[in-house]
Design a protein around this motif. Sequence first.
Motif, PDB file in Angstrom:
ATOM      1  N   THR A 166      14.926  12.015  -0.150  1.00  0.00           N
ATOM      2  CA  THR A 166      13.655  11.688   0.288  1.00  0.00           C
ATOM      3  C   THR A 166      12.794  11.731  -0.668  1.00  0.00           C
ATOM      4  OG1 THR A 166      13.888  12.731   2.552  1.00  0.00           O
ATOM      5  CG2 THR A 166      11.589  12.178   1.877  1.00  0.00           C
ATOM      6  N   SER A 192      10.595   2.477   0.792  1.00  0.00           N
ATOM      7  CA  SER A 192      11.844   3.443   0.454  1.00  0.00           C
ATOM      8  C   SER A 192      12.811   3.839   1.352  1.00  0.00           C
ATOM      9  CB  SER A 192      10.792   4.825   0.310  1.00  0.00           C
ATOM     10  OG  SER A 192      10.226   5.245   1.601  1.00  0.00           O
ATOM     11  N   LEU A 207       7.970  10.610   8.684  1.00  0.00           N
ATOM     12  CA  LEU A 207       8.092  11.354   7.855  1.00  0.00           C
ATOM     13  C   LEU A 207       7.123  10.965   6.390  1.00  0.00           C
ATOM     14  CD1 LEU A 207       9.533  13.688   6.350  1.00  0.00           C
ATOM     15  CD2 LEU A 207      11.212  12.299   5.593  1.00  0.00           C
ATOM     16  N   VAL A 208       7.006   9.969   6.070  1.00  0.00           N
ATOM     17  CA  VAL A 208       5.841   9.369   5.225  1.00  0.00           C
ATOM     18  C   VAL A 208       4.439  10.113   5.423  1.00  0.00           C
ATOM     19  CG1 VAL A 208       4.764   7.562   3.699  1.00  0.00           C
ATOM     20  CG2 VAL A 208       7.277   7.475   4.214  1.00  0.00           C
ATOM     21  N   ALA A 266       7.086   3.408   3.523  1.00  0.00           N
ATOM     22  CA  ALA A 266       8.175   3.533   4.465  1.00  0.00           C
ATOM     23  C   ALA A 266       9.232   2.577   4.410  1.00  0.00           C
ATOM     24  CB  ALA A 266       7.810   3.804   5.936  1.00  0.00           C
ATOM     25  N   HIS A 292      13.563  17.165   1.169  1.00  0.00           N
ATOM     26  CA  HIS A 292      15.200  16.852   0.801  1.00  0.00           C
ATOM     27  C   HIS A 292      14.987  15.914  -0.413  1.00  0.00           C
ATOM     28  CE1 HIS A 292      19.054  15.263   1.157  1.00  0.00           C
ATOM     29  NE2 HIS A 292      19.237  16.435   1.998  1.00  0.00           N
ATOM     30  N   ILE A 314      12.353   5.189   4.497  1.00  0.00           N
ATOM     31  CA  ILE A 314      12.298   6.440   4.936  1.00  0.00           C
ATOM     32  C   ILE A 314      11.409   6.015   6.202  1.00  0.00           C
ATOM     33  CG2 ILE A 314      10.916   8.666   4.746  1.00  0.00           C
ATOM     34  CD1 ILE A 314      11.785   8.513   1.941  1.00  0.00           C
ATOM     35  N   ALA A 331      13.511   8.893  -3.064  1.00  0.00           N
ATOM     36  CA  ALA A 331      13.395   7.588  -2.501  1.00  0.00           C
ATOM     37  C   ALA A 331      11.842   6.977  -2.682  1.00  0.00           C
ATOM     38  CB  ALA A 331      13.645   7.517  -1.021  1.00  0.00           C
ATOM     39  N   ILE A 332      11.066   8.150  -2.546  1.00  0.00           N
ATOM     40  CA  ILE A 332       9.414   7.819  -2.624  1.00  0.00           C
ATOM     41  C   ILE A 332       9.312   7.833  -4.239  1.00  0.00           C
ATOM     42  CG2 ILE A 332       7.174   8.872  -2.382  1.00  0.00           C
ATOM     43  CD1 ILE A 332       8.199  10.095   0.406  1.00  0.00           C
TER      44      ILE A 332
END
Length: 169
Positions: A37, A12, A18-19, A9, A34, A14, A40-41
């Motif tokens: 998302t 990224s 969510l992670v 998290a 998304h 985020i 980003a990961i």
Amino acid sequence: MGLSAADIAEISGIAVTLVRRLLRPAGERPAVIHRVTSEAILGIPFTTAFKRDRLLPGLVGVERAATSLQDLAEQGWPTSFLAARLETTPHTLAAIRGRERRRLALALDRKIHRLAALLVASEPADHGIAEHRSRRARTAALQRAPLVRPQAPEARQPEEVPDQLVPQR
């Protein structure tokens, strides 16, 4: 030795909640993820798990990309041309350039900088862009510049000192 949900998290950008949802077993995780998302990961380098001193985020700030896009527009590069080359939409580029987004996917940020480096040495006409399109892009960018460029603090003017306070010689 891997990364925790909090590490992912942090790197990224985020939310840790969510992670943690994404790390659940296959039947319990969200069916739809998304694109930003996932980018980003997926943008987290594998070496981050072993080299904790150099964390590269999956999301980055938009400042550099916004400045590059504005510079290209001021040189006459139409947003639609840039969007086609970057495989994104003109709306996305306008949001980045206008700093409506705070963060940007690492992959798109890198694409913007690579494209800017390639185009800065050439002219729009070299790429088949009509003069009137280039002129329109340049004019719009120059009108938009005060709104999208970060404002530098104005130099303070020295205040006038009333005559009564000026020492007499």
